[in-house]
Design a protein around this motif. Structure first.
Motif, PDB file in Angstrom:
ATOM      1  N   SER A 120      -6.933   8.488   3.533  1.00 16.98           N
ATOM      2  CA  SER A 120      -6.709   8.954   4.893  1.00 16.98           C
ATOM      3  C   SER A 120      -6.467   7.784   5.813  1.00 16.98           C
ATOM      4  O   SER A 120      -7.102   6.751   5.690  1.00 16.98           O
ATOM      5  N   ARG A 121      -5.506   7.967   6.702  1.00 18.26           N
ATOM      6  CA  ARG A 121      -5.116   6.888   7.605  1.00 18.26           C
ATOM      7  C   ARG A 121      -6.191   6.650   8.640  1.00 18.26           C
ATOM      8  O   ARG A 121      -6.731   7.575   9.219  1.00 18.26           O
ATOM      9  N   SER A 122      -6.487   5.412   8.890  1.00 13.71           N
ATOM     10  CA  SER A 122      -7.343   5.073  10.016  1.00 13.71           C
ATOM     11  C   SER A 122      -6.455   4.779  11.199  1.00 13.71           C
ATOM     12  O   SER A 122      -5.285   4.445  11.031  1.00 13.71           O
ATOM     13  N   PRO A 123      -6.974   4.884  12.424  1.00 15.28           N
ATOM     14  CA  PRO A 123      -6.156   4.569  13.584  1.00 15.28           C
ATOM     15  C   PRO A 123      -5.671   3.130  13.522  1.00 15.28           C
ATOM     16  O   PRO A 123      -6.307   2.273  12.909  1.00 15.28           O
ATOM     17  N   ARG A 124      -4.532   2.886  14.111  1.00 10.82           N
ATOM     18  CA  ARG A 124      -3.982   1.538  14.144  1.00 10.82           C
ATOM     19  C   ARG A 124      -5.011   0.573  14.742  1.00 10.82           C
ATOM     20  O   ARG A 124      -5.606   0.841  15.774  1.00 10.82           O
ATOM     21  N   ILE A 145      -0.542   7.457  -4.478  1.00 10.94           N
ATOM     22  CA  ILE A 145      -1.482   6.508  -3.878  1.00 10.94           C
ATOM     23  C   ILE A 145      -0.731   5.297  -3.353  1.00 10.94           C
ATOM     24  O   ILE A 145      -0.973   4.821  -2.243  1.00 10.94           O
ATOM     25  N   ALA A 146       0.180   4.774  -4.180  1.00 10.98           N
ATOM     26  CA  ALA A 146       0.897   3.554  -3.806  1.00 10.98           C
ATOM     27  C   ALA A 146       1.737   3.748  -2.552  1.00 10.98           C
ATOM     28  O   ALA A 146       1.746   2.893  -1.658  1.00 10.98           O
ATOM     29  N   ILE A 147       2.436   4.864  -2.457  1.00  5.58           N
ATOM     30  CA  ILE A 147       3.270   5.129  -1.290  1.00  5.58           C
ATOM     31  C   ILE A 147       2.413   5.247  -0.032  1.00  5.58           C
ATOM     32  O   ILE A 147       2.735   4.685   1.029  1.00  5.58           O
ATOM     33  N   ASP A 148       1.306   5.963  -0.130  1.00  4.90           N
ATOM     34  CA  ASP A 148       0.452   6.143   1.038  1.00  4.90           C
ATOM     35  C   ASP A 148      -0.226   4.834   1.430  1.00  4.90           C
ATOM     36  O   ASP A 148      -0.368   4.524   2.614  1.00  4.90           O
ATOM     37  N   MET A 149      -0.647   4.052   0.438  1.00 10.30           N
ATOM     38  CA  MET A 149      -1.250   2.762   0.722  1.00 10.30           C
ATOM     39  C   MET A 149      -0.256   1.844   1.419  1.00 10.30           C
ATOM     40  O   MET A 149      -0.586   1.167   2.397  1.00 10.30           O
ATOM     41  N   ALA A 150       0.976   1.821   0.928  1.00  6.50           N
ATOM     42  CA  ALA A 150       2.003   0.971   1.531  1.00  6.50           C
ATOM     43  C   ALA A 150       2.257   1.373   2.983  1.00  6.50           C
ATOM     44  O   ALA A 150       2.404   0.523   3.861  1.00  6.50           O
ATOM     45  N   ALA A 151       2.296   2.683   3.237  1.00  3.60           N
ATOM     46  CA  ALA A 151       2.527   3.153   4.610  1.00  3.60           C
ATOM     47  C   ALA A 151       1.392   2.732   5.534  1.00  3.60           C
ATOM     48  O   ALA A 151       1.621   2.314   6.674  1.00  3.60           O
ATOM     49  N   LYS A 185     -12.258   3.277  -6.122  1.00  2.00           N
ATOM     50  CA  LYS A 185     -11.497   4.457  -5.739  1.00  2.00           C
ATOM     51  C   LYS A 185     -12.443   5.638  -5.602  1.00  2.00           C
ATOM     52  O   LYS A 185     -13.412   5.739  -6.359  1.00  2.00           O
ATOM     53  N   PRO A 186     -12.177   6.565  -4.670  1.00  2.00           N
ATOM     54  CA  PRO A 186     -11.047   6.608  -3.744  1.00  2.00           C
ATOM     55  C   PRO A 186     -11.147   5.538  -2.658  1.00  2.00           C
ATOM     56  O   PRO A 186     -12.235   5.214  -2.193  1.00  2.00           O
ATOM     57  N   ILE A 187      -9.993   5.024  -2.284  1.00  2.00           N
ATOM     58  CA  ILE A 187      -9.930   3.935  -1.324  1.00  2.00           C
ATOM     59  C   ILE A 187      -9.935   4.483   0.103  1.00  2.00           C
ATOM     60  O   ILE A 187      -9.189   5.406   0.425  1.00  2.00           O
ATOM     61  N   VAL A 188     -10.764   3.904   0.942  1.00  2.00           N
ATOM     62  CA  VAL A 188     -10.748   4.199   2.375  1.00  2.00           C
ATOM     63  C   VAL A 188      -9.916   3.106   3.041  1.00  2.00           C
ATOM     64  O   VAL A 188     -10.198   1.916   2.888  1.00  2.00           O
ATOM     65  N   THR A 189      -8.873   3.513   3.741  1.00  2.00           N
ATOM     66  CA  THR A 189      -7.917   2.560   4.287  1.00  2.00           C
ATOM     67  C   THR A 189      -8.569   1.511   5.175  1.00  2.00           C
ATOM     68  O   THR A 189      -8.234   0.326   5.102  1.00  2.00           O
ATOM     69  N   SER A 190      -9.515   1.921   6.021  1.00  2.00           N
ATOM     70  CA  SER A 190     -10.155   0.968   6.930  1.00  2.00           C
ATOM     71  C   SER A 190     -10.865  -0.135   6.166  1.00  2.00           C
ATOM     72  O   SER A 190     -10.859  -1.308   6.576  1.00  2.00           O
ATOM     73  N   LYS A 191     -11.474   0.205   5.020  1.00  2.00           N
ATOM     74  CA  LYS A 191     -12.163  -0.806   4.214  1.00  2.00           C
ATOM     75  C   LYS A 191     -11.158  -1.757   3.557  1.00  2.00           C
ATOM     76  O   LYS A 191     -11.396  -2.959   3.464  1.00  2.00           O
TER      77      LYS A 191
END
Length: 295
Positions: A160-164, A187-193, A272-278
């Motif tokens: 899940s995306r964290s705020p910028r 996963i890779a596409i979302d992580m890259a975004a 995993k699962p990866i939290v984007t903010s971390k």
């Protein structure tokens, strides 16, 4: 995939699933030909999503949008240099004249970038006036399940995306080049975004050691994100190269940190699962550390 215990899927079952809404055309306007092949779950997901997108586009704008067009879908196992490689093509004809799109959206991400991550090679996508042509081939046999039979036939992750991040937190990442190595395409596409949203310049993503090594030969990277277990291999050789080159990286894995090998022991670890903010926090930290060693 669920019914098979996540042990992959046969290509013909993927076809039947993603072309179910076009079943009246199969055998007449849609021709299928290829061997019995069982693909891994990661490859099956990417192929299924690509076929769904291709079929949707064909019905809206392409060969299946009129009464005369046809779609020819062929897949095969190509033997080269002692290895089996999966290849598949989607060829349209008889539809309205094709015009290449002005912009690339989610559809192109699915049929080009996502399949490249899962299969290892860039797809060939040709918007020829007489009909769209899409061709995919795997870099080697890692996309096959071990029990696949080459018999020719006739007919969860939380990213899940964290705020910028605020500008002050982004200063150490803005414009920095991060290599992303992850074999699960979604996963890779979302992580890259998410990394691009945070100001990084993403190199890749790619899903194999071979592709990652090639990118390192061609481009300069400031840091990397490595999934330990790729399809049929480990990213340990890549970790060793990054350590030798003093390029910091973050290790991600579905296994526990205690199970990692020496090559990954000096890098920060995320389960995993990866939290984007971390993930963003770990990358910011290793880019600030002069010795690139983070506990």
């Amino acid at each position: 995939l669920v019914s098979s215990g996540w042990r992959g899927a046969r290509v013909e079952d993927i076809m039947n699933s993603q072309l179910a809404h076009l079943e009246d055309f199969i055998g007449t306007r849609i021709k299928l030909e290829g061997p019995h092949v069982r693909l891994t779950s990661a490859a099956a997901q990417s192929l299924g999503m690509a076929l769904h997108e291709l079929a949707t586009n064909a019905g809206k704008y392409g060969a299946l949008s009129n009464d005369t067009g046809q779609v020819d879908i062929r897949w095969n196992i190509r033997q080269e240099e002692g290895t089996n490689r999966f290849e598949i093509s989607w060829t349209e004809s008889g539809g309205p004249p094709v015009i290449a799109p002005d912009r690339r959206g989610f559809g192109s991400t699915v049929i080009e970038r996502m399949t490249r991550i899962a299969f290892g090679y860039p797809v060939k996508l040709d918007f020829a006036p007489e009909g769209l042509h899409w061709h995919l081939i795997s870099v080697d046999d890692r996309v096959f399940e071990a029990d696949f039979v080459a018999e020719v036939k006739d007919s969860s992750v939380d990213l899940s995306r964290s705020p910028r991040s605020p500008a002050t937190a982004q200063s150490s990442t803005a414009g920095r080049r991060v290599l992303v190595v992850e074999d699960e395409a979604i996963i890779a596409i979302d992580m890259a975004a998410a990394l691009e949203d945070a100001g990084f310049c993403v190199v890749g993503p790619v899903g194999s050691v071979y592709e990652a090594m090639k990118l390192l030969d061609e481009q300069v990277c400031d840091c990397a994100v490595l999934d330990i277990n790729l399809a049929g291999e480990t990213s340990a050789p890549l970790a060793s190269r990054l350590l030798t080159s003093e390029i910091p990286f973050v290790t991600v894995s579905g296994n526990t940190q205690e199970s990692i090998t020496e090559e990954f022991s000096q890098s920060p670890f995320l389960s995993k699962p990866i939290v984007t903010s971390k993930l963003l926090s770990k990358l910011s930290t290793i880019l600030r550390e002069p010795d690139h060693v983070v506990s």
